[in-house]
Motif scaffolding. Structure first.
Motif, PDB file in Angstrom:
ATOM      1  N   ALA A   1       0.777  -1.091  -0.096  1.00  0.00           N
ATOM      2  CA  ALA A   1      -0.059  -0.022  -0.025  1.00  0.00           C
ATOM      3  C   ALA A   1       1.133   1.440  -0.082  1.00  0.00           C
ATOM      4  O   ALA A   1       0.567   2.241  -0.789  1.00  0.00           O
ATOM      5  CB  ALA A   1      -0.923  -0.013   1.307  1.00  0.00           C
ATOM      6  N   PHE A   2       1.923   1.251   0.852  1.00  0.00           N
ATOM      7  CA  PHE A   2       2.589   2.443   0.705  1.00  0.00           C
ATOM      8  C   PHE A   2       3.449   2.631  -0.609  1.00  0.00           C
ATOM      9  O   PHE A   2       3.564   3.801  -1.206  1.00  0.00           O
ATOM     10  CB  PHE A   2       4.082   2.034   1.805  1.00  0.00           C
ATOM     11  CG  PHE A   2       5.334   3.128   1.624  1.00  0.00           C
ATOM     12  CD1 PHE A   2       5.182   4.182   1.934  1.00  0.00           C
ATOM     13  CD2 PHE A   2       6.412   2.466   1.139  1.00  0.00           C
ATOM     14  CE1 PHE A   2       6.115   5.163   1.805  1.00  0.00           C
ATOM     15  CE2 PHE A   2       7.354   3.284   1.000  1.00  0.00           C
ATOM     16  CZ  PHE A   2       7.361   4.602   1.227  1.00  0.00           C
ATOM     17  N   LEU A   3       3.904   1.572  -1.310  1.00  0.00           N
ATOM     18  CA  LEU A   3       4.654   1.557  -2.624  1.00  0.00           C
ATOM     19  C   LEU A   3       3.501   2.050  -3.562  1.00  0.00           C
ATOM     20  O   LEU A   3       3.718   2.990  -4.713  1.00  0.00           O
ATOM     21  CB  LEU A   3       4.943   0.433  -3.052  1.00  0.00           C
ATOM     22  CG  LEU A   3       6.165  -0.326  -2.331  1.00  0.00           C
ATOM     23  CD1 LEU A   3       6.493  -1.683  -2.999  1.00  0.00           C
ATOM     24  CD2 LEU A   3       7.342   0.713  -2.317  1.00  0.00           C
ATOM     25  N   ILE A   4       2.250   1.591  -3.361  1.00  0.00           N
ATOM     26  CA  ILE A   4       1.328   2.178  -4.415  1.00  0.00           C
ATOM     27  C   ILE A   4       0.780   3.505  -4.196  1.00  0.00           C
ATOM     28  O   ILE A   4       0.726   4.298  -5.254  1.00  0.00           O
ATOM     29  CB  ILE A   4      -0.019   1.258  -4.316  1.00  0.00           C
ATOM     30  CG1 ILE A   4       0.056  -0.205  -4.806  1.00  0.00           C
ATOM     31  CG2 ILE A   4      -1.245   1.866  -4.961  1.00  0.00           C
ATOM     32  CD1 ILE A   4      -0.836  -1.363  -4.388  1.00  0.00           C
ATOM     33  N   VAL A   5       0.746   4.032  -2.882  1.00  0.00           N
ATOM     34  CA  VAL A   5       0.537   5.262  -2.671  1.00  0.00           C
ATOM     35  C   VAL A   5       1.529   6.296  -3.104  1.00  0.00           C
ATOM     36  O   VAL A   5       1.280   7.268  -3.712  1.00  0.00           O
ATOM     37  CB  VAL A   5       0.365   5.762  -1.088  1.00  0.00           C
ATOM     38  CG1 VAL A   5       0.166   7.122  -0.645  1.00  0.00           C
ATOM     39  CG2 VAL A   5      -0.902   4.756  -0.724  1.00  0.00           C
ATOM     40  N   VAL A   6       2.830   5.846  -2.968  1.00  0.00           N
ATOM     41  CA  VAL A   6       3.909   6.788  -3.330  1.00  0.00           C
ATOM     42  C   VAL A   6       4.026   6.863  -4.849  1.00  0.00           C
ATOM     43  O   VAL A   6       4.326   7.905  -5.428  1.00  0.00           O
ATOM     44  CB  VAL A   6       5.180   6.162  -2.845  1.00  0.00           C
ATOM     45  CG1 VAL A   6       6.439   7.101  -3.465  1.00  0.00           C
ATOM     46  CG2 VAL A   6       5.114   6.493  -1.131  1.00  0.00           C
ATOM     47  N   GLY A   7       3.935   5.668  -5.415  1.00  0.00           N
ATOM     48  CA  GLY A   7       3.919   5.549  -7.034  1.00  0.00           C
ATOM     49  C   GLY A   7       2.708   5.884  -7.921  1.00  0.00           C
ATOM     50  O   GLY A   7       3.004   6.476  -8.752  1.00  0.00           O
ATOM     51  N   TYR A   8       1.610   5.580  -7.335  1.00  0.00           N
ATOM     52  CA  TYR A   8       0.218   6.178  -8.179  1.00  0.00           C
ATOM     53  C   TYR A   8      -0.593   7.201  -7.627  1.00  0.00           C
ATOM     54  O   TYR A   8      -1.406   7.825  -8.331  1.00  0.00           O
ATOM     55  CB  TYR A   8      -0.432   4.900  -8.314  1.00  0.00           C
ATOM     56  CG  TYR A   8       0.164   3.716  -9.069  1.00  0.00           C
ATOM     57  CD1 TYR A   8       0.320   3.887 -10.430  1.00  0.00           C
ATOM     58  CD2 TYR A   8       0.663   2.724  -8.506  1.00  0.00           C
ATOM     59  CE1 TYR A   8       0.900   2.616 -11.079  1.00  0.00           C
ATOM     60  CE2 TYR A   8       1.182   1.637  -9.071  1.00  0.00           C
ATOM     61  CZ  TYR A   8       1.387   1.630 -10.532  1.00  0.00           C
ATOM     62  OH  TYR A   8       1.885   0.863 -11.416  1.00  0.00           O
ATOM     63  N   MET A   9      -0.388   7.706  -6.385  1.00  0.00           N
ATOM     64  CA  MET A   9      -1.101   8.727  -5.670  1.00  0.00           C
ATOM     65  C   MET A   9       0.106   9.704  -5.065  1.00  0.00           C
ATOM     66  O   MET A   9      -0.023  10.237  -3.992  1.00  0.00           O
ATOM     67  CB  MET A   9      -1.918   8.204  -4.815  1.00  0.00           C
ATOM     68  CG  MET A   9      -2.777   7.519  -5.263  1.00  0.00           C
ATOM     69  SD  MET A   9      -3.770   6.687  -3.675  1.00  0.00           S
ATOM     70  CE  MET A   9      -4.288   4.923  -4.565  1.00  0.00           C
ATOM     71  N   PRO A  10       0.905  10.350  -6.075  1.00  0.00           N
ATOM     72  CA  PRO A  10       1.809  11.276  -5.565  1.00  0.00           C
ATOM     73  C   PRO A  10       1.310  12.457  -5.027  1.00  0.00           C
ATOM     74  O   PRO A  10       2.102  13.058  -3.935  1.00  0.00           O
ATOM     75  CB  PRO A  10       2.683  11.776  -6.977  1.00  0.00           C
ATOM     76  CG  PRO A  10       1.768  11.375  -7.852  1.00  0.00           C
ATOM     77  CD  PRO A  10       1.062  10.384  -7.584  1.00  0.00           C
ATOM     78  N   ASP A  11       0.255  12.859  -5.226  1.00  0.00           N
ATOM     79  CA  ASP A  11      -0.419  14.102  -4.609  1.00  0.00           C
ATOM     80  C   ASP A  11      -0.690  13.894  -3.119  1.00  0.00           C
ATOM     81  O   ASP A  11      -0.217  14.775  -2.259  1.00  0.00           O
ATOM     82  CB  ASP A  11      -1.726  14.560  -5.336  1.00  0.00           C
ATOM     83  CG  ASP A  11      -1.459  15.058  -6.782  1.00  0.00           C
ATOM     84  OD1 ASP A  11      -0.355  15.577  -6.937  1.00  0.00           O
ATOM     85  OD2 ASP A  11      -2.509  14.994  -7.452  1.00  0.00           O
ATOM     86  N   ILE A  12      -1.215  12.667  -2.765  1.00  0.00           N
ATOM     87  CA  ILE A  12      -1.387  12.320  -1.607  1.00  0.00           C
ATOM     88  C   ILE A  12      -0.044  11.972  -0.911  1.00  0.00           C
ATOM     89  O   ILE A  12       0.055  12.449   0.522  1.00  0.00           O
ATOM     90  CB  ILE A  12      -2.294  11.103  -1.444  1.00  0.00           C
ATOM     91  CG1 ILE A  12      -3.619  11.073  -1.974  1.00  0.00           C
ATOM     92  CG2 ILE A  12      -2.340  10.434   0.101  1.00  0.00           C
ATOM     93  CD1 ILE A  12      -4.567   9.921  -2.027  1.00  0.00           C
ATOM     94  N   ALA A  13       0.738  11.317  -1.579  1.00  0.00           N
ATOM     95  CA  ALA A  13       1.974  11.073  -0.747  1.00  0.00           C
ATOM     96  C   ALA A  13       2.880  12.381  -0.335  1.00  0.00           C
ATOM     97  O   ALA A  13       3.461  12.545   0.468  1.00  0.00           O
ATOM     98  CB  ALA A  13       2.914  10.100  -1.779  1.00  0.00           C
ATOM     99  N   ASN A  14       2.625  13.655  -1.158  1.00  0.00           N
ATOM    100  CA  ASN A  14       3.418  14.729  -1.076  1.00  0.00           C
ATOM    101  C   ASN A  14       2.728  15.583   0.009  1.00  0.00           C
ATOM    102  O   ASN A  14       3.143  16.819   0.100  1.00  0.00           O
ATOM    103  CB  ASN A  14       3.832  15.375  -2.262  1.00  0.00           C
ATOM    104  CG  ASN A  14       4.904  14.420  -3.031  1.00  0.00           C
ATOM    105  OD1 ASN A  14       5.731  13.869  -2.417  1.00  0.00           O
ATOM    106  ND2 ASN A  14       4.675  14.553  -4.425  1.00  0.00           N
ATOM    107  N   ALA A  15       1.565  15.263   0.409  1.00  0.00           N
ATOM    108  CA  ALA A  15       0.775  16.241   1.168  1.00  0.00           C
ATOM    109  C   ALA A  15       1.434  16.361   2.401  1.00  0.00           C
ATOM    110  O   ALA A  15       1.821  15.577   3.302  1.00  0.00           O
ATOM    111  CB  ALA A  15      -0.571  15.563   1.578  1.00  0.00           C
ATOM    112  N   SER A  16       1.935  17.568   2.699  1.00  0.00           N
ATOM    113  CA  SER A  16       2.391  18.180   4.048  1.00  0.00           C
ATOM    114  C   SER A  16       1.764  17.829   5.252  1.00  0.00           C
ATOM    115  O   SER A  16       0.545  18.132   5.358  1.00  0.00           O
ATOM    116  CB  SER A  16       2.843  19.594   3.834  1.00  0.00           C
ATOM    117  OG  SER A  16       3.451  19.867   5.219  1.00  0.00           O
ATOM    118  N   VAL A  17       2.189  17.142   6.293  1.00  0.00           N
ATOM    119  CA  VAL A  17       1.590  16.897   7.522  1.00  0.00           C
ATOM    120  C   VAL A  17       2.145  17.673   8.583  1.00  0.00           C
ATOM    121  O   VAL A  17       1.154  18.581   9.284  1.00  0.00           O
ATOM    122  CB  VAL A  17       1.830  15.469   7.980  1.00  0.00           C
ATOM    123  CG1 VAL A  17       1.038  15.138   9.109  1.00  0.00           C
ATOM    124  CG2 VAL A  17       1.091  14.578   6.872  1.00  0.00           C
TER     125      VAL A  17
END
Length: 129
Positions: free
Chosen positions: A65-81
């Motif tokens: 799931a981590f790899l999928i989020v980073v690879g296919y959902m970069p907007d979510i992965a790059n969202a600042s926390v």
């Protein structure tokens, strides 16, 4: 007699088999077959399988799931926390915590596994003596 071949004999003769060794191996096979049929041994295998298989599947799904989020959902992965810390960093860091939690669960359950093993060993040793 000895089953080993000396360096001088290597390639010149076949090993001589000891009948006592063959009988011991045969009785060991029977011991393992008897242990395999034991209800405590079956319970041990079932308990370990019921923990290990779901934990492995969960961890693999979590990891991919981590790899999928980073690879296919970069907007979510790059969202600042928090400032420069983004979702991808937190997700990656959480992999360590998930691993430690799963390890802790396994260690906790290993006590149950150990008690089953002790019962099995005690029964087998008692029957052999």
């Amino acid at each position: 007699m000895n089953d080993a071949i000396s360096p001088q004999d290597e390639g010149n003769s076949a090993p001589v088999h000891n009948t006592d060794v063959a009988e011991d191996q045969h009785s060991t096979v029977r011991d393992w077959q008897r242990i395999e049929q034991d209800s405590d041994f079956r319970e041990l295998v079932r308990a370990k399988r019921n923990l290990i298989v779901p934990a492995t599947i969960f961890f693999l799904l979590y990891y991919f799931a981590f790899l999928i989020v980073v690879g296919y959902m970069p907007d979510i992965a790059n969202a600042s926390v928090f400032g420069t810390i983004n979702v991808a960093y937190l997700f990656a860091l959480s992999q360590f915590f998930v691993t430690w939690i799963l390890m802790g669960i396994y260690v906790w359950r290993a006590g149950i596994f150990d008690s089953l093993v002790q019962r099995i060993v005690a029964r087998v040793r008692g029957e052999k003596e």
